[in-house]
Design a protein around this motif. Structure first.
Motif, PDB file in Angstrom:
ATOM      1  N   TYR A 208       1.803   3.171   5.006  1.00  0.00           N
ATOM      2  CA  TYR A 208       1.625   1.902   4.281  1.00  0.00           C
ATOM      3  C   TYR A 208       2.345   1.962   2.932  1.00  0.00           C
TER       4      TYR A 208
ATOM      5  N   SER B  31       5.039  -0.831   2.511  1.00  0.00           N
ATOM      6  CA  SER B  31       4.336  -2.080   2.149  1.00  0.00           C
ATOM      7  C   SER B  31       5.134  -2.929   1.162  1.00  0.00           C
TER       8      SER B  31
ATOM      9  N   PHE C  50       0.796  -4.454   9.274  1.00  0.00           N
ATOM     10  CA  PHE C  50       0.313  -3.073   9.302  1.00  0.00           C
ATOM     11  C   PHE C  50      -0.761  -2.847  10.368  1.00  0.00           C
TER      12      PHE C  50
ATOM     13  N   TRP D 262      -4.510  -3.478   1.069  1.00  0.00           N
ATOM     14  CA  TRP D 262      -4.726  -2.168   1.714  1.00  0.00           C
ATOM     15  C   TRP D 262      -6.202  -1.979   2.069  1.00  0.00           C
TER      16      TRP D 262
END
Lengths: 189, 167
Positions: A27, A31, A56, B65
């Motif tokens: 990631y 990202s 993702f 995230w």
């Protein structure tokens, strides 16, 4: 052990087996690219976050089937670019681009850039207006080349198209941008 | 080089620095002599190259995230790869693993071999019984005379008590 963009084969295997730490490395490596491409293509912060998340999660779910035939970078880029185009297509059906251009005209007449922040804001608005004038397929080529700096070969691989198609899309996109830019400059005067 | 070709290259490979040395020099030479193409090159740079220069890069917020992590932890495979019974089973499976096509081919070969063996080999412990037709006729004649004699005597009983009771 072979390394792919600082992501070792071990990291990919561990991530595919469910390691969050290993997946976080993947990631972190991609990202930035995914989010920037998504943001420029869909032209909306919330949707760019949504696309990044979806990209993702797709990478995570499909990681077990990753065959190491292409680099992980190209694979992730391909997923990101396709997903961003899909989102942009869905949105372009709902949105009228002329409205955005009119908004730009009103804003550019009210903002008189003096400070660095103003200049940046002005640049963001110009880019947003230029990109919104393009179809998702042309837009993504400009984003990958002019913003992300990918080579023609890398763009071709990310979009799974011929390198000459990349050339012709860039040419068509830039011709449109030149025409629009001329109009914008004329309106500013 | 024609102006049309030069303009096309200006829009693509020339501005993107994707040209080889030779082609790049050719275009640069053309631009020194053709004012129209030179003007087009300047316009293209101003309109489609400069606006994208030094554009700020964005990073996804931390929340993105966090959401991804939550989701993947929910979807994570249930087995723990270290020191677990499931891991042991998995290792045994991997050790005994035979690829599917190899297994199928081997099974077919074994079946074929068994089939051919059964069809071609004559078992040694099975003797073919050969019956003499004359002795068969003799046997039948004997049985028929015995039945005829018994029928002539009217002696159908076997002399048991139950027969005495009913007859």
């Amino acid at each position: 052990m072979e390394t792919i963009d600082n992501i070792t084969e071990n990291i990919i295997i561990e991530a595919s087996e469910g390691s969050t730490e290993a997946f976080e490395s993947i990631y972190k490596a991609y990202s930035g690219f995914v989010y920037n491409v998504a943001f420029r293509v869909v032209n909306n912060i919330d949707e760019a976050q949504e696309v990044t998340q979806e990209v993702f999660l797709t990478v995570y779910r499909k990681l077990k089937s990753f065959k190491f035939k292409s680099s992980l970078k190209t694979w992730v880029y391909r997923i990101a670019v396709n997903m961003a185009i899909d989102y942009a297509r869905k949105r372009s059906k709902e949105q009228d681009h002329t409205v955005l251009y009119e908004d730009y005209n009103k804003l550019s007449k009210t903002i008189d850039p003096v400070g660095e922040e103003d200049v940046r804001e002005e640049q963001e608005k110009t880019i947003s207006t230029l990109l919104e004038a393009l179809s998702p397929n042309l837009k993504v080529c400009i984003v990958l080349r002019s913003i992300e700096g990918l080579s023609y070969q890398e763009i071709a691989e990310s979009l799974s198209i011929n390198i000459n198609t990349v050339r012709s899309r860039l040419k068509r996109a830039r011709e449109k941008l030149i025409a629009l830019r001329k109009e914008m400059v004329k309106n500013e005067m | 080089m024609k102006c049309e070709d030069v303009k096309e290259l200006i829009l693509t490979d020339y501005l993107d620095e994707q040209l080889g040395k030779e082609q790049k020099t050719q275009i640069e030479q053309h631009l020194t002599t053709c004012s129209d193409c030179k003007e087009y090159e300047l316009l293209t740079r101003t309109a489609v190259v400069e606006p994208f220069n030094n554009l700020e890069k964005h990073n996804p917020p931390e929340a993105t995230w966090n959401k991804i992590r939550e989701q993947i932890e929910e979807e994570r495979p249930q087995y723990e790869p270290e020191n677990s019974f499931a891991d042991l089973i998995l290792r045994i499976k991997e050790f005994l693993y035979i690829p599917k096509p190899a297994f199928v081919v081997t099974s077919i070969l074994v079946l074929l071999l068994v089939g051919i063996t059964v069809i071609t080999l004559k078992p040694d412990n099975q003797k073919v019984v050969q019956v003499n037709p004359e002795s068969q006729i003799e046997c039948i004649n004997y049985l028929m005379t015995v039945f005829d004699q018994e029928g002539a005597n009217g002696n159908d009983d076997f002399g048991t008590s139950i027969e005495d009771y009913f007859l």
